[in-house]
Design an enzyme around this catalytic site. Structure first.
Site, PDB file in Angstrom:
ATOM      1  N   CYS A  37       3.359   8.415   1.132  1.00 34.78           N
ATOM      2  CA  CYS A  37       4.009   7.426   1.984  1.00 34.78           C
ATOM      3  C   CYS A  37       4.156   6.132   1.183  1.00 34.78           C
ATOM      4  O   CYS A  37       3.167   5.596   0.679  1.00 34.78           O
ATOM      5  CB  CYS A  37       3.106   7.245   3.202  1.00 34.78           C
ATOM      6  SG  CYS A  37       3.675   6.013   4.333  1.00 34.78           S
ATOM      7  N   GLU A  39       0.819  -1.207   0.000  1.00 36.46           N
ATOM      8  CA  GLU A  39       0.000   0.000   0.000  1.00 36.46           C
ATOM      9  C   GLU A  39       0.853   1.256   0.000  1.00 36.46           C
ATOM     10  O   GLU A  39       2.011   1.251   0.419  1.00 36.46           O
ATOM     11  CB  GLU A  39      -0.929  -0.002   1.213  1.00 36.46           C
ATOM     12  CG  GLU A  39      -0.198  -0.029   2.525  1.00 36.46           C
ATOM     13  CD  GLU A  39      -1.132  -0.288   3.706  1.00 36.46           C
ATOM     14  OE1 GLU A  39      -2.014  -1.162   3.595  1.00 36.46           O
ATOM     15  OE2 GLU A  39      -0.960   0.371   4.737  1.00 36.46           O
ATOM     16  N   CYS A  63       3.014  -3.146  15.469  1.00 41.90           N
ATOM     17  CA  CYS A  63       2.835  -2.845  14.041  1.00 41.90           C
ATOM     18  C   CYS A  63       2.156  -3.997  13.311  1.00 41.90           C
ATOM     19  O   CYS A  63       2.607  -5.139  13.380  1.00 41.90           O
ATOM     20  CB  CYS A  63       4.211  -2.560  13.425  1.00 41.90           C
ATOM     21  SG  CYS A  63       4.165  -2.400  11.638  1.00 41.90           S
ATOM     22  N   CYS A  74       8.079  -5.762  14.862  1.00 42.56           N
ATOM     23  CA  CYS A  74       7.781  -4.816  15.948  1.00 42.56           C
ATOM     24  C   CYS A  74       6.390  -5.140  16.504  1.00 42.56           C
ATOM     25  O   CYS A  74       5.450  -5.396  15.744  1.00 42.56           O
ATOM     26  CB  CYS A  74       7.848  -3.381  15.450  1.00 42.56           C
ATOM     27  SG  CYS A  74       9.465  -2.975  14.765  1.00 42.56           S
TER      28      CYS A  74
HETATM   29  N1  SAH Z   1       9.996   0.113   8.908  1.00 39.75           N
HETATM   30  C1  SAH Z   1      10.174   1.516   8.962  1.00 39.75           C
HETATM   31  C2  SAH Z   1       9.192   2.273   8.101  1.00 39.75           C
HETATM   32  C3  SAH Z   1       7.784   1.762   8.070  1.00 39.75           C
HETATM   33  S1  SAH Z   1       6.879   1.906   9.573  1.00 39.75           S
HETATM   34  C4  SAH Z   1      10.124   2.003  10.394  1.00 39.75           C
HETATM   35  O1  SAH Z   1       9.732   1.239  11.264  1.00 39.75           O
HETATM   36  O2  SAH Z   1      10.503   3.144  10.612  1.00 39.75           O
HETATM   37  C5  SAH Z   1       6.541   3.632   9.547  1.00 39.75           C
HETATM   38  C6  SAH Z   1       6.191   4.209  10.879  1.00 39.75           C
HETATM   39  O3  SAH Z   1       4.906   3.730  11.312  1.00 39.75           O
HETATM   40  C7  SAH Z   1       7.188   3.857  11.975  1.00 39.75           C
HETATM   41  O4  SAH Z   1       7.615   5.005  12.665  1.00 39.75           O
HETATM   42  C8  SAH Z   1       6.376   2.944  12.834  1.00 39.75           C
HETATM   43  O5  SAH Z   1       6.823   2.986  14.147  1.00 39.75           O
HETATM   44  C9  SAH Z   1       4.971   3.490  12.688  1.00 39.75           C
HETATM   45  N2  SAH Z   1       3.926   2.551  13.119  1.00 39.75           N
HETATM   46  C10 SAH Z   1       3.834   1.237  12.869  1.00 39.75           C
HETATM   47  N3  SAH Z   1       2.742   0.716  13.453  1.00 39.75           N
HETATM   48  C11 SAH Z   1       2.117   1.732  14.084  1.00 39.75           C
HETATM   49  C12 SAH Z   1       0.927   1.837  14.878  1.00 39.75           C
HETATM   50  N4  SAH Z   1       0.182   0.770  15.115  1.00 39.75           N
HETATM   51  N5  SAH Z   1       0.595   3.047  15.352  1.00 39.75           N
HETATM   52  C13 SAH Z   1       1.348   4.132  15.089  1.00 39.75           C
HETATM   53  N6  SAH Z   1       2.483   4.098  14.378  1.00 39.75           N
HETATM   54  C14 SAH Z   1       2.870   2.917  13.875  1.00 39.75           C
HETATM   55 FE1  SF4 Z   2       8.734  -2.470  12.606  1.00 35.93          FE
HETATM   56 FE2  SF4 Z   2       6.468  -2.248  11.204  1.00 35.93          FE
HETATM   57 FE3  SF4 Z   2       8.573  -0.662  10.603  1.00 35.93          FE
HETATM   58 FE4  SF4 Z   2       8.616  -3.314  10.071  1.00 35.93          FE
HETATM   59  S1  SF4 Z   2       7.239  -1.795   9.180  1.00 35.93           S
HETATM   60  S2  SF4 Z   2      10.257  -2.128  11.023  1.00 35.93           S
HETATM   61  S3  SF4 Z   2       7.503  -4.179  11.806  1.00 35.93           S
HETATM   62  S4  SF4 Z   2       7.390  -0.652  12.507  1.00 35.93           S
END
Ligand code: SAH
Ligand code: SF4
Length: 369
Positions: free
Chosen positions: A113, A100, A127, A124
């Site tokens: 994005c 997406e 996420c 993580c």
């Molecule tokens: N993998 C990279 C980029 C993709 S995630 C990273 O982790 O930085 C992009 C952003 O979305 C990151 O800052 C991540 O912490 C945030 N993110 C992921 N899941 C989330 C959630 N459930 N609520 C708020 N932010 C979230």
């Molecule tokens: Fe962590 Fe989600 Fe970013 Fe992957 S996309 S590094 S699981 S926050």
């Protein structure tokens, strides 16, 4: 038996590589050298999606191009528009994988994005993409295509042009370094998106940060920190065990030393997990060390656990505590919550609906126990 497509994907080539490949192609076809610039212009400025659209080339040459090269973009599987104007696109890749991208309008600015991988291996705990597991790397062309198709969509809707790109969609961009680095070159030199308008967001892949620091262009870096100490960070970000905070901070100092680069810490605020006010002091120390700006992001609830976001008033208090220590901090508005909340959720929603429609769905998303 199917034979592999040996044609070169023009969307995955850097402008230099494209120039070389087209030069050879046209020379072999006895065509003038200016054909190279014609095709490059159709790709970068014209946004052509098929060679047949390149109407200032003879029909025979357009056919010859299609025999030697591919120019394939992912198909749009679904689009969803939020009441706040945010638009998510879900793209179906040639092998059926889904990724997406999200367009976020804000005043005269439009931020796109982008996803860098189908799924993510980083796991993580807060996420959705992390819970879904890793599917595969995107090619440079698949990354760039999200920009091309979104740019076309925005123009069709008479939106202002896309002004900023952030790699904050699905996946960990610095775990797909080769394709990401190529895509950065293509977006910057081919499509002329300024390096300072492109932000790579990473959870802390140290070798990737060091590679980015070595690049001459001033791409911006966002580091998803989420905790100011190793103990707590390990619970949210498993990669902390591989690249612990002190090692990550060394890499960020190297990034800073490279000069003129903007560094941001992303801190997703989860009630009762990482939002205690005294954690702001530790975060302030880290931010001051590398001159980072801090973005406080409300946690978007996900189906995989029952965590909730910190309350807006508490987030403001956390920001004030950072500011009292001399750190610049912003509390981010949640965007697009009604269309698919957190990162990766549009894909999850779509797959669920598709499974409901077709009971013999090919495979369930991988789940961690
Ligand atoms: N993998 C990279 C980029 C993709 S995630 C990273 O982790 O930085 C992009 C952003 O979305 C990151 O800052 C991540 O912490 C945030 N993110 C992921 N899941 C989330 C959630 N459930 N609520 C708020 N932010 C979230
Ligand atoms: Fe962590 Fe989600 Fe970013 Fe992957 S996309 S590094 S699981 S926050």
């Amino acid at each position: 038996m199917t034979t592999r497509d040996e044609r070169l994907d023009v969307l995955s080539l850097t402008p230099g590589e494209l120039d070389g490949a087209l030069r050879m192609h046209f020379a072999a076809h006895g065509q003038p050298a200016y054909r190279v610039a014609q095709v490059a212009s159709w790709i970068y400025e014209g946004g052509a999606t098929r060679f047949v659209e390149m109407t200032d080339l003879p029909a025979r040459e357009r056919e010859a191009l299609a025999e030697a090269f591919t120019l394939a973009e992912p198909a749009s599987a679904e689009a969803a528009r939020s009441v706040d104007g945010t638009v998510k696109h879900l793209w179906g890749l040639t092998d059926g994988e889904l990724v997406e991208s999200v367009l976020i309008p804000s005043g005269s600015r439009v931020t796109l994005c982008l996803s860098s991988q189908a799924g993510c291996a980083m796991g993580c705990t807060f996420c959705s993409t992390g819970w879904g597991g890793f599917r595969r790397q995107l090619t440079a062309g698949e990354i760039v295509s999200q920009y091309r198709a979104s740019r076309r969509w925005a123009a069709d809707q008479r939106w202002p042009p896309i002004s900023n790109l952030v790699f904050m969609g699905m996946g960990e961009p610095l775990a797909n370094r080769k394709a990401l680095m190529t895509a950065l070159t293509i977006l910057n030199r081919g499509y002329e998106v300024g390096a300072r308008r492109i932000t790579v967001s990473t959870v802390g892949v140290v070798p990737g940060i060091l590679e980015l620091a070595k690049r001459p262009e001033q791409f911006r870096l966002a580091v998803s920190l989420h905790a100011p100490n190793s103990e707590l960070r390990q619970e949210l970000v498993p990669l902390e065990k591989r690249y612990p905070l002190p090692v990550l901070m060394d890499a960020l100092r190297a990034f800073q030393r490279a000069g003129g680069r903007r560094l941001t810490f992303e801190y997703t605020m989860i009630a009762g997990i990482n939002d205690a006010l005294d954690l702001a002091d530790g975060l302030a120390d880290l931010a001051l060390d590398v001159h980072a700006f801090v973005n406080l992001i409300p946690f978007n609830p996900i189906p995989d656990n029952n965590w909730t976001s910190s309350a807006p008033e508490h987030m403001r208090a956390f920001a004030r505590r950072l500011e009292a220590r001399g750190v610049t901090a912003a509390v981010r508005e949640p965007r697009g919550r009604d269309i698919a909340a957190a990162c990766g959720q549009l894909r999850v929603t779509y797959l669920r609906a598709r499974r409901a429609r077709t009971p013999a769905a090919p495979r369930a998303a991988a789940r961690r126990s």
